[in-house]
Design an enzyme around this catalytic site. Structure first.
Site, mmCIF file in Angstrom:
data_model
loop_
_atom_site.group_PDB
_atom_site.id
_atom_site.type_symbol
_atom_site.label_atom_id
_atom_site.label_comp_id
_atom_site.label_asym_id
_atom_site.label_seq_id
_atom_site.Cartn_x
_atom_site.Cartn_y
_atom_site.Cartn_z
ATOM 1 N N LYS A 9 87.264 89.669 138.617
ATOM 2 C CA LYS A 9 88.238 89.932 137.561
ATOM 3 C C LYS A 9 89.383 90.819 138.069
ATOM 4 O O LYS A 9 89.314 91.362 139.181
ATOM 5 C CB LYS A 9 87.505 90.569 136.377
ATOM 6 C CG LYS A 9 86.484 89.632 135.706
ATOM 7 C CD LYS A 9 85.788 90.332 134.539
ATOM 8 C CE LYS A 9 84.766 89.443 133.852
ATOM 9 N NZ LYS A 9 84.090 90.144 132.719
ATOM 10 N N TYR A 49 86.787 81.779 127.481
ATOM 11 C CA TYR A 49 86.066 82.712 126.606
ATOM 12 C C TYR A 49 85.940 82.189 125.169
ATOM 13 O O TYR A 49 85.722 82.974 124.245
ATOM 14 C CB TYR A 49 86.751 84.084 126.626
ATOM 15 C CG TYR A 49 86.424 84.904 127.856
ATOM 16 C CD1 TYR A 49 85.096 85.134 128.243
ATOM 17 C CD2 TYR A 49 87.433 85.499 128.627
ATOM 18 C CE1 TYR A 49 84.796 85.884 129.368
ATOM 19 C CE2 TYR A 49 87.132 86.259 129.758
ATOM 20 C CZ TYR A 49 85.811 86.456 130.116
ATOM 21 O OH TYR A 49 85.507 87.219 131.229
ATOM 22 N N PHE A 57 85.805 92.132 120.450
ATOM 23 C CA PHE A 57 86.350 92.414 121.784
ATOM 24 C C PHE A 57 87.124 91.239 122.373
ATOM 25 O O PHE A 57 87.641 91.329 123.481
ATOM 26 C CB PHE A 57 85.220 92.828 122.741
ATOM 27 C CG PHE A 57 84.100 91.831 122.861
ATOM 28 C CD1 PHE A 57 84.177 90.768 123.751
ATOM 29 C CD2 PHE A 57 82.956 91.954 122.076
ATOM 30 C CE1 PHE A 57 83.146 89.846 123.866
ATOM 31 C CE2 PHE A 57 81.916 91.027 122.181
ATOM 32 C CZ PHE A 57 82.012 89.980 123.077
ATOM 33 N N THR A 91 75.692 93.206 131.660
ATOM 34 C CA THR A 91 77.060 93.132 131.119
ATOM 35 C C THR A 91 77.674 94.516 130.948
ATOM 36 O O THR A 91 78.835 94.731 131.303
ATOM 37 C CB THR A 91 77.032 92.403 129.758
ATOM 38 O OG1 THR A 91 76.440 91.114 129.953
ATOM 39 C CG2 THR A 91 78.432 92.227 129.187
ATOM 40 N N ARG A 102 77.815 95.537 139.423
ATOM 41 C CA ARG A 102 78.274 96.399 138.326
ATOM 42 C C ARG A 102 77.610 97.774 138.391
ATOM 43 O O ARG A 102 78.253 98.790 138.133
ATOM 44 C CB ARG A 102 77.989 95.714 136.990
ATOM 45 C CG ARG A 102 78.909 94.517 136.705
ATOM 46 C CD ARG A 102 78.401 93.687 135.545
ATOM 47 N NE ARG A 102 79.321 92.620 135.138
ATOM 48 C CZ ARG A 102 78.982 91.629 134.318
ATOM 49 N NH1 ARG A 102 77.747 91.552 133.836
ATOM 50 N NH2 ARG A 102 79.872 90.709 133.981
ATOM 51 N N ASN A 112 84.163 95.223 133.970
ATOM 52 C CA ASN A 112 82.887 94.985 134.665
ATOM 53 C C ASN A 112 82.987 94.054 135.877
ATOM 54 O O ASN A 112 82.001 93.493 136.338
ATOM 55 C CB ASN A 112 81.796 94.558 133.676
ATOM 56 C CG ASN A 112 82.110 93.242 132.969
ATOM 57 O OD1 ASN A 112 83.068 92.561 133.317
ATOM 58 N ND2 ASN A 112 81.296 92.891 131.989
ATOM 59 N N HIS A 115 82.816 87.884 136.476
ATOM 60 C CA HIS A 115 82.237 86.902 135.549
ATOM 61 C C HIS A 115 81.321 86.003 136.351
ATOM 62 O O HIS A 115 81.651 85.635 137.481
ATOM 63 C CB HIS A 115 83.319 86.033 134.891
ATOM 64 C CG HIS A 115 82.720 84.838 134.206
ATOM 65 N ND1 HIS A 115 82.209 84.901 132.935
ATOM 66 C CD2 HIS A 115 82.490 83.565 134.657
ATOM 67 C CE1 HIS A 115 81.704 83.710 132.610
ATOM 68 N NE2 HIS A 115 81.860 82.883 133.635
ATOM 69 N N GLU A 126 82.180 75.296 133.225
ATOM 70 C CA GLU A 126 83.141 76.273 133.737
ATOM 71 C C GLU A 126 83.766 75.812 135.052
ATOM 72 O O GLU A 126 84.961 76.016 135.284
ATOM 73 C CB GLU A 126 82.463 77.639 133.899
ATOM 74 C CG GLU A 126 82.124 78.274 132.556
ATOM 75 C CD GLU A 126 81.399 79.604 132.682
ATOM 76 O OE1 GLU A 126 81.171 80.246 131.644
ATOM 77 O OE2 GLU A 126 81.048 80.022 133.816
HETATM 78 P P1 DAT Z 1 78.720 88.557 130.818
HETATM 79 O O1 DAT Z 1 80.100 88.794 131.387
HETATM 80 O O2 DAT Z 1 77.722 89.508 131.418
HETATM 81 O O3 DAT Z 1 78.288 87.127 130.881
HETATM 82 P P2 DAT Z 1 79.151 88.089 127.977
HETATM 83 O O4 DAT Z 1 79.285 86.650 128.312
HETATM 84 O O5 DAT Z 1 78.172 88.459 126.910
HETATM 85 O O6 DAT Z 1 78.789 88.951 129.265
HETATM 86 O O7 DAT Z 1 80.561 88.672 127.531
HETATM 87 C C1 DAT Z 1 81.723 88.310 128.237
HETATM 88 C C2 DAT Z 1 82.543 89.546 128.467
HETATM 89 O O8 DAT Z 1 82.950 90.081 127.220
HETATM 90 C C3 DAT Z 1 81.789 90.680 129.183
HETATM 91 O O9 DAT Z 1 81.819 90.555 130.578
HETATM 92 C C4 DAT Z 1 82.548 91.869 128.699
HETATM 93 C C5 DAT Z 1 82.956 91.498 127.282
HETATM 94 N N1 DAT Z 1 82.011 92.008 126.308
HETATM 95 C C6 DAT Z 1 80.810 91.497 125.990
HETATM 96 N N2 DAT Z 1 80.203 92.209 125.035
HETATM 97 C C7 DAT Z 1 81.057 93.211 124.734
HETATM 98 C C8 DAT Z 1 81.020 94.297 123.831
HETATM 99 N N3 DAT Z 1 79.975 94.512 123.031
HETATM 100 N N4 DAT Z 1 82.094 95.135 123.798
HETATM 101 C C9 DAT Z 1 83.162 94.934 124.602
HETATM 102 N N5 DAT Z 1 83.247 93.929 125.482
HETATM 103 C C10 DAT Z 1 82.220 93.074 125.543
HETATM 104 MG MG MG Z 2 78.982 85.429 129.920
#
Ligand code: DAT
Ligand code: MG
Length: 152
Positions: A9, A49, A57, A91, A102, A112, A115, A126
């Site tokens: 990222k 996304y 978020f 995450t 991370r 973080n 992805h 994807e």
């Molecule tokens: P990951 O990136 O571990 O697959 P995810 O798919 O649940 O996690 O979410 C995508 C992204 O969205 C994640 O990298 C950061 C953001 N995110 C997820 N949950 C969040 C939250 N509770 N508050 C803020 N950002 C969040």
């Molecule tokens: Mg994810």
């Protein structure tokens, strides 16, 4: 062989962590089958996304991923999706285990660094979103037999 879509990222690129992050995946034995630097258009960010649309978020997430270039790649290996997720860590970076990307290099959920696809089915979707078929390079490495028991 399984494939996964990984993005380093904008924070990873800006912090000069492309090499160290990519190095962890390479050292684990994963094979790079596609790699490119991308200034992400908003439309691509929204499609990537889409599953998070409507969450509090979501807007911040799209803003973050489009704020500066990302390094997009496809990595291949046995159980690549699960292996990459383990190497990336939880995450919420502050909860990620030490030894993970991370857990060693990040503090916040919204910064973080990486992805990674979360299942083989989403990985396929994807990869199709980020790469054309002919961007994926089919080759073998001389080390494959030392990484994959059934190595070519
Ligand atoms: P990951 O990136 O571990 O697959 P995810 O798919 O649940 O996690 O979410 C995508 C992204 O969205 C994640 O990298 C950061 C953001 N995110 C997820 N949950 C969040 C939250 N509770 N508050 C803020 N950002 C969040
Ligand atoms: Mg994810």
């Amino acid at each position: 062989m399984e494939r996964s879509l990984i993005l380093i990222k904008p924070d990873g690129v800006q912090r000069g962590l492309v090499g160290p992050i990519l190095g962890r995946f390479e050292a684990r034995g994963l094979k790079i089958v596609a790699l490119r630097l991308v200034q992400v258009p908003t439309e691509l960010a929204e499609r990537h996304y889409a599953v998070h649309q409507g969450k509090p978020f979501y807007e911040g997430l799209v803003e973050y991923i489009t704020s500066s270039p990302v390094v997009a790649m496809v990595l291949e290996g046995t159980n690549a999706v699960a292996a990459v997720r383990k190497t990336v860590g939880a995450t919420r970076s502050f909860e990620a285990d030490p030894g993970t990307i991370r857990g060693d290099l990040a503090l916040e959920v919204g910064r973080n660094l990486v992805h990674a696809s979360d299942a083989p089915e989403t990985a396929e979707e994807e990869i199709a979103l980020w790469f054309r078929d002919d961007d994926l390079v089919d080759y073998s490495r001389d080390t494959d037999a030392w990484i994959f028991e059934e190595g070519r």
